[in-house]
Design an enzyme around this catalytic site. Structure first.
Site, PDB file in Angstrom:
ATOM      1  N   HIS A   1       7.020   2.183   3.219  1.00  9.10           N
ATOM      2  CA  HIS A   1       6.780   1.804   4.611  1.00  9.10           C
ATOM      3  C   HIS A   1       5.477   1.032   4.741  1.00  9.10           C
ATOM      4  O   HIS A   1       4.903   0.949   5.826  1.00  9.10           O
ATOM      5  CB  HIS A   1       6.759   3.039   5.514  1.00  9.10           C
ATOM      6  CG  HIS A   1       8.091   3.701   5.650  1.00  9.10           C
ATOM      7  ND1 HIS A   1       8.296   4.795   6.462  1.00  9.10           N
ATOM      8  CD2 HIS A   1       9.299   3.432   5.084  1.00  9.10           C
ATOM      9  CE1 HIS A   1       9.574   5.179   6.383  1.00  9.10           C
ATOM     10  NE2 HIS A   1      10.186   4.361   5.549  1.00  9.10           N
TER      11      HIS A   1
ATOM     12  N   ASP B   1       8.013   6.653   2.189  1.00 11.49           N
ATOM     13  CA  ASP B   1       7.212   6.580   3.416  1.00 11.49           C
ATOM     14  C   ASP B   1       6.055   5.623   3.171  1.00 11.49           C
ATOM     15  O   ASP B   1       6.198   4.694   2.380  1.00 11.49           O
ATOM     16  CB  ASP B   1       6.744   7.979   3.829  1.00 11.49           C
ATOM     17  CG  ASP B   1       6.592   8.129   5.341  1.00 11.49           C
ATOM     18  OD1 ASP B   1       5.831   7.345   5.927  1.00 11.49           O
ATOM     19  OD2 ASP B   1       7.220   9.021   5.940  1.00 11.49           O
TER      20      ASP B   1
END
Length: 502
Positions: free
Chosen positions: A333, A310
């Site tokens: 991310h 993430d």
């Protein structure tokens, strides 16, 4: 690697030693960039509290409200007015030297309190006893020695404690292996919590491993249910390390890996110094943010490597004066501000600097994400000297962030202004345009500055159509690809937009 200045106080005659560090658990690219400035926040003595009692004002579970994209924020303090983006924010330096080198530490080895360290025996009671003893003395050290594997359950290491407390992990520290082994009486939202502490350090040459895989495989996790669709229902998972309502804290040197959810959280803190961390989990591990900040001010994150499933670093509501320097992200991310403004809440973020970073093999590079309907502002954001390697959305501002198709376009929004992108170079994945500014219909993004932005396709043909919607800014230099969609000047509704500031 940056060397901290460590003062040595002596008598009339003094001899200066050069202390050379010969060990580091972090492999990879470190930097020698900017000198960190120390910020002192409070000097009052603190009383000792018997562990693990928590003040009655806090719920016993110390439950954490997850990322704003999952639940509403009930109380978000306003940030200070945004500082200019031409200079980095003032951040703390390492508040304490190594007490072992100065000969002033009282070391409390957990094995002396009954810890076995075989990886299966529950050593929680020994860690709690060692913490209680170290908390009661000045410059106490809780030591988890090398060569041993310690399993402990969800624990709140509570203060206040005497100043200079160190939690030293040189061995392996881990929680129970998955939800089936998690004690029913323990919180499933957090594992190690450091609460109401001042001048405390978490460090070591060891590893903290979250045994996250059984949690990632729960059917309620993204892409884990039948046909790639998650099954609705309770899906709480513990974050590994959480600092809560603490000041002047430092974290350095550790390897932190395989968290069930977020690896590190700082919530309601002020004066945070982080350096030389290695944070890692698999690319597809869900919700495993590397470092998450919320309602936290005066933060320095330096010379660290983060690879996870993430956000590499996520900055939530109520954060200000954050300096990020020499961090390598990927796969991940990217570095994200947000999400902000969920459920029509106010979100204030200001004075954030990211410089001398590498972002590789990531879904996003530099991202700001807000929900429709929120209020507040994001201001004074500077991204400088960033290298991209095969990143899908290199530069993205998304004010239409939503996790379902049920979100509606609303008239209010978090006001995004004073964004600076300088010397952003590298390659992008041609699945998406490398630059994307999707701003609110009614509250435009303003004062966007682009300089020396050169982004080329990792493979395939050049995508030369950056997207802009209601975004105002300037190009100081020619940009690759050209950004012709930025609007000149300021919107006519700027005076009305100012009411969304913090």
């Amino acid at each position: 690697m940056k060397m901290n200045k460590r003062p040595l106080v002596g008598a009339v005659w003094a001899i200066t030693f050069l202390v050379i560090s010969t060990s580091s658990v972090v492999e990879g690219r470190y930097h020698h960039y900017h000198k960190r400035q120390k910020k002192v926040i409070g000097n009052s003595p603190l009383a000792v509290e018997v562990f693990p009692a928590a003040p009655p004002a806090l719920s016993p579970s110390l439950e954490y409200s997850p990322d704003p994209s999952h639940s509403p924020q009930t109380s978000i303090p306003s940030s200070p007015a945004a500082a200019g983006i031409s200079a980095p924010p003032t951040v703390p330096s390492d508040p304490y030297p190594d007490p072992r080198s100065s000969g002033t530490s009282c070391i409390f080895d957990v094995t002396s309190f009954g810890a076995v360290g075989d990886g299966t025996t529950d050593d929680t009671a020994a860690f709690r006893a060692a913490w209680k003893a170290a908390c009661a003395v000045k410059s106490g050290t809780v030591l988890a020695p090398s060569g041993l594997s310690f399993m402990i359950t969800s624990t709140i290491f509570s203060g206040p404690c005497n100043p200079g407390l160190v939690f030293q992990v040189d061995g392996l520290l881990m929680p129970p292996n998955g939800p089936d082994c998690w004690p029913k009486t323990d919180s499933v939202r957090q594992w190690l919590v450091f609460y109401r502490l001042d001048n405390m350090t978490l460090r070591g040459s060891g590893t903290i491993d979250g045994n996250g895989e059984p949690w990632w495989d729960l059917p309620c996790k993204p892409h884990r249910g039948p046909n790639g669709k998650s099954i609705p229902g309770p899906c709480d998972s513990p974050s590994m390390i959480r600092f809560f309502l603490s000041t002047n804290v430092a974290v350095s040197g550790l390897r932190i890996q395989n968290s069930p959810m977020f690896h590190m959280k700082f919530d309601g803190c002020e004066g945070v110094f982080i350096e030389r961390l290695s944070i890692s989990s698999p690319k597809l591990s869900p919700n495993t943010d590397g470092i998450h900040l919320e309602n936290t001010k005066s933060v320095g994150i330096y010379d660290s490597m983060i690879a996870n499933g993430d956000d590499c670093i996520s900055i939530g509501p109520g954060c200000s004066d954050v300096d990020i320097d020499g961090v390598t992200c990927g796969p991940s991310h990217g570095i994200s501000i947000g999400s902000l403004g969920v459920h029509n809440s106010q979100a204030c973020v200001s004075n954030i600097t990211v410089r001398n970073a590498v972002i590789r093999e990531s879904d996003n590079g530099l991202r700001i994400k807000t929900w429709q309907g929120g209020t507040g502002s994001v201001s004074g954001i500077s991204f400088q000297n960033i290298q991209m390697e095969n990143v899908r959305n290199c530069i993205i501002v998304d004010q239409y962030y939503c996790l379902s198709r049920a979100c509606r376009n609303e008239t209010s929004a978090v006001y995004v202004t004073d964004l600076e992108f300088r010397n952003i170079k590298g390659t992008y994945n041609v699945m998406n345009p490398p630059i994307h500014f999707a701003c609110s219909d009614t509250i435009a993004c303003t004062n966007i500055t682009m300089s020396e932005v050169e982004l080329l396709p990792h493979e395939g043909q050049l995508v030369d159509d950056p997207f802009c919607w209601n975004a105002y800014g300037t190009q100081e230099t020619l940009t690759i690809p050209p950004i012709d969609c930025l609007l000149d000047g300021m919107p006519q509704s700027l005076a009305e937009s100012s009411r969304y500031g913090c």
